[in-house]
Design an enzyme around this catalytic site. Structure first.
Site, PDB file in Angstrom:
ATOM      1  N   GLY A  83      21.540 -22.419  12.391  1.00  0.00           N
ATOM      2  CA  GLY A  83      22.880 -22.994  12.274  1.00  0.00           C
ATOM      3  C   GLY A  83      23.924 -21.902  12.123  1.00  0.00           C
ATOM      4  O   GLY A  83      25.045 -22.020  12.627  1.00  0.00           O
ATOM      5  N   SER A  84      23.558 -20.830  11.431  1.00  0.00           N
ATOM      6  CA  SER A  84      24.494 -19.708  11.265  1.00  0.00           C
ATOM      7  C   SER A  84      24.800 -19.082  12.624  1.00  0.00           C
ATOM      8  O   SER A  84      25.948 -18.712  12.906  1.00  0.00           O
ATOM      9  CB  SER A  84      23.898 -18.643  10.337  1.00  0.00           C
ATOM     10  OG  SER A  84      23.597 -19.226   9.096  1.00  0.00           O
ATOM     11  N   ASP A 191      25.034 -30.035   8.113  1.00  0.00           N
ATOM     12  CA  ASP A 191      24.472 -30.896   7.064  1.00  0.00           C
ATOM     13  C   ASP A 191      24.676 -32.364   7.396  1.00  0.00           C
ATOM     14  O   ASP A 191      24.560 -33.208   6.501  1.00  0.00           O
ATOM     15  CB  ASP A 191      25.166 -30.602   5.714  1.00  0.00           C
ATOM     16  CG  ASP A 191      24.936 -29.179   5.250  1.00  0.00           C
ATOM     17  OD1 ASP A 191      24.026 -28.526   5.789  1.00  0.00           O
ATOM     18  OD2 ASP A 191      25.669 -28.729   4.349  1.00  0.00           O
ATOM     19  N   SER A 212      22.202 -27.429  12.199  1.00  0.00           N
ATOM     20  CA  SER A 212      21.127 -26.548  11.696  1.00  0.00           C
ATOM     21  C   SER A 212      19.848 -27.359  11.586  1.00  0.00           C
ATOM     22  O   SER A 212      19.877 -28.528  11.182  1.00  0.00           O
ATOM     23  CB  SER A 212      21.483 -26.003  10.315  1.00  0.00           C
ATOM     24  OG  SER A 212      20.326 -25.453   9.702  1.00  0.00           O
ATOM     25  N   HIS A 217      17.349 -29.379   6.199  1.00  0.00           N
ATOM     26  CA  HIS A 217      18.300 -30.252   6.894  1.00  0.00           C
ATOM     27  C   HIS A 217      17.680 -31.589   7.340  1.00  0.00           C
ATOM     28  O   HIS A 217      16.531 -31.863   7.048  1.00  0.00           O
ATOM     29  CB  HIS A 217      18.942 -29.480   8.049  1.00  0.00           C
ATOM     30  CG  HIS A 217      19.800 -28.362   7.519  1.00  0.00           C
ATOM     31  ND1 HIS A 217      21.165 -28.407   7.510  1.00  0.00           N
ATOM     32  CD2 HIS A 217      19.463 -27.198   6.918  1.00  0.00           C
ATOM     33  CE1 HIS A 217      21.641 -27.312   6.929  1.00  0.00           C
ATOM     34  NE2 HIS A 217      20.617 -26.560   6.573  1.00  0.00           N
ATOM     35  N   ASN A 285      21.407 -12.109  21.321  1.00  0.00           N
ATOM     36  CA  ASN A 285      20.276 -12.937  21.739  1.00  0.00           C
ATOM     37  C   ASN A 285      19.945 -13.849  20.577  1.00  0.00           C
ATOM     38  O   ASN A 285      19.368 -13.409  19.581  1.00  0.00           O
ATOM     39  CB  ASN A 285      19.069 -12.083  22.121  1.00  0.00           C
ATOM     40  CG  ASN A 285      17.870 -12.957  22.499  1.00  0.00           C
ATOM     41  OD1 ASN A 285      17.963 -14.181  22.474  1.00  0.00           O
ATOM     42  ND2 ASN A 285      16.758 -12.343  22.831  1.00  0.00           N
TER      43      ASN A 285
HETATM   44  C1  LIG Z   1      27.298 -26.359   6.177  1.00  0.00           C
HETATM   45  C2  LIG Z   1      26.289 -25.342   6.646  1.00  0.00           C
HETATM   46  N1  LIG Z   1      26.590 -24.580   7.712  1.00  0.00           N
HETATM   47  C3  LIG Z   1      25.720 -23.658   8.178  1.00  0.00           C
HETATM   48  C4  LIG Z   1      24.496 -23.459   7.580  1.00  0.00           C
HETATM   49  C5  LIG Z   1      23.560 -22.413   8.108  1.00  0.00           C
HETATM   50  O1  LIG Z   1      22.432 -22.949   8.736  1.00  0.00           O
HETATM   51  P1  LIG Z   1      21.112 -22.030   8.919  1.00  0.00           P
HETATM   52  O2  LIG Z   1      20.440 -21.978   7.589  1.00  0.00           O
HETATM   53  O3  LIG Z   1      20.307 -22.778   9.933  1.00  0.00           O
HETATM   54  O4  LIG Z   1      21.545 -20.707   9.385  1.00  0.00           O
HETATM   55  C6  LIG Z   1      24.155 -24.212   6.461  1.00  0.00           C
HETATM   56  C7  LIG Z   1      22.851 -23.977   5.808  1.00  0.00           C
HETATM   57  O5  LIG Z   1      22.314 -24.718   5.080  1.00  0.00           O
HETATM   58  C8  LIG Z   1      25.069 -25.179   5.983  1.00  0.00           C
HETATM   59  O6  LIG Z   1      24.793 -25.926   4.899  1.00  0.00           O
END
Ligand SMILES: Cc1ncc(COP(=O)(O)O)c(C=O)c1O
Length: 438
Positions: A83-84, A191, A212, A217, A285
């Site tokens: 998700g990041s 979320d 994510s 999740h 990537n």
């Molecule tokens: C609102 C939100 N955005 C982004 C992320 C990041 O997701 P990831 O852990 O898959 O990188 C999270 C992670 O829990 C999140 O709660």
């Protein structure tokens, strides 16, 4: 290909021995805040995919993408490794030179929430943009439209907000505001998979949305995420940024999808230079693998059941905490919002005869998991303090500061079955009764 019957039986046996039918031991086993729930089908899909040994993105990614696209009603879905990464790609896409004058440039401002997960904020700063932080309202834990309006300046070019804990922000009005001022809108729906506003899925309202699939999740692929795109143009940029910045769109292991591999012309490059090695973006990537997508496909089919469990758990907690409303700010959703709760958020009021710390320590002693509101007020975190790219409103961030000191959330996830839920309710009630009579 499909698994042979022998292998399928072996996988099912392994699932039963290792994961199934584990009776909950109250006070010994944790009641998780979040966690994966899965059946033998996920293991079968993973083993089958492993034996195909494709390893990179392939047919499972294509299918998972297309399932998400029709479910979420978006133009395109680009799978990512988290998700990041999806958030990074979404903001980076808006800074792409391919957008010409519409692109965001250093010094432009992006409105975002001070309360939240750091990787909603980080891509703004990583792209040299200014993050204009806005406050949240306790109860919804989202900013109101008025908070966003107050943050607009002539340099504002985009709004990037998360639907906090799966609870929709006023996405219809925020979108109208963005249209009025010519701003891009990105929804962090990491979320909030399965939640909607006015019947339309979250993540599909903005120019871009993100998901994510980390195990905490609504569904999981282990690590994983996605960018949801409402235009072919943005989808092309996101895909290129994800795939090293290349101009070519061949899937891994494929060549010449465009059938003009050696026929393209780019200024500065020799005529007919291999399209596979033409770079139009400064990329990364950040791809998902087929092994992850194979799990994702099965998990997505479980989403309606997961949502029902989350709803049941949320309602049960809400029923209990309503009796103690004098001590807590309870969660609420806005009109038109159909949340898919990530957790059950609470703020301990000043007049309560106990502190947040007292309550979460007690829950911890009972092996009931809790979480704070991610980074709380991110502006107070070491990484962002005194950062010149982080802008705080003149009125400060009182709601977010209160969340930093007094808010937390309990789990409602699909891994919380009825025995775990009853135990959690019983322990909470014991604590609240005891402090009430002390
Ligand atoms: C609102 C939100 N955005 C982004 C992320 C990041 O997701 P990831 O852990 O898959 O990188 C999270 C992670 O829990 C999140 O709660």
């Amino acid at each position: 290909m499909g698994l042979s019957e022998d292998l399928r039986q072996a996988v099912r046996r392994h699932y039963t021995e290792r994961f199934a039918n584990r009776a909950f031991r109250p006070g010994v086993d944790w009641v998780p805040v979040s966690g994966k729930a899965f059946g033998p089908e996920e293991l079968e899909a993973l083993v089958e995919c492993a034996l195909e040994f494709w390893l990179t993105a392939g047919p499972h990614c294509r299918r998972f993408e297309s399932q998400l696209r029709s479910m979420l009603r978006v133009e395109a879905v680009v799978l990512t490794n988290s998700g990041s990464s999806a958030n990074l790609l979404a903001v980076s896409a808006l800074c792409s030179r391919s957008l010409g004058d519409r692109r965001l440039r250093e010094g432009d401002e992006v409105v975002t929430a001070a309360l939240g997960f750091p990787t909603t904020l980080n891509p703004i700063l990583q792209n040299g943009l200014t993050a204009s932080l806005v406050d949240c309202r306790l109860g919804t834990y989202n900013p109101d439209l008025s908070d966003i309006e107050a943050a607009l300046t002539p340099r504002t070019r985009a709004v990037f907000l998360a639907h906090c804990l799966g609870n929709p922000f006023e996405v219809d009005r925020v979108r109208e505001l963005c249209e009025e001022y010519g701003l891009f809108l990105i929804e962090d729906a990491c979320d909030a998979l399965g939640a909607s506003f006015d019947g339309r899925p979250l993540g599909s309202w903005g120019d871009l949305g993100t998901l994510s699939f980390y195990p905490a999740h609504h569904i999981t692929t282990g690590e994983g995420g996605a960018v949801l795109c409402q235009s072919g143009e943005l989808a092309g940029i996101v895909r290129s940024l994800r795939d090293w910045g290349r101009h070519c769109w061949c899937e891994p292991g494929h060549d010449n999808t465009c059938s003009r591999r050696y026929d393209t012309a780019f200024p500065g490059l020799p005529e007919g230079y291999d399209h596979k090695y033409v770079y139009s973006e400064i990329g990364y990537n950040l791809k998902m693998t087929d092994l992850q997508a194979a799990i994702g496909e099965v998990q997505l089919s479980r989403l309606p059941d997961f949502a029902k469990t989350r709803e049941r758990n949320f309602r049960a907690l809400d029923g209990l905490f309503k009796e103690y409303e004098e001590w807590f700010i309870l969660p609420r959703s806005i009109q038109g919002g159909e949340p898919s709760w990530f957790g059950y958020p609470l703020t301990v009021k000043d007049e309560a005869p106990f502190s947040r710390q007292d309550f979460i320590r007690y829950l911890d002693s009972k092996r009931i998991g809790t979480r704070l509101m991610f980074g709380g007020n991110l502006a107070r975190q070491p990484a962002y303090r005194d950062n010149p790219l982080v802008k705080i409103p003149p009125s400060g961030l009182p709601g977010t500061d209160k969340a930093l000191t007094s808010s937390f959330w309990l789990g409602v996830c699909q891994a919380i079955d009825e025995p775990r839920l009853s135990y959690m309710l019983q322990c909470i009630e014991e604590f609240l009764r005891a402090v009430g009579t002390a």
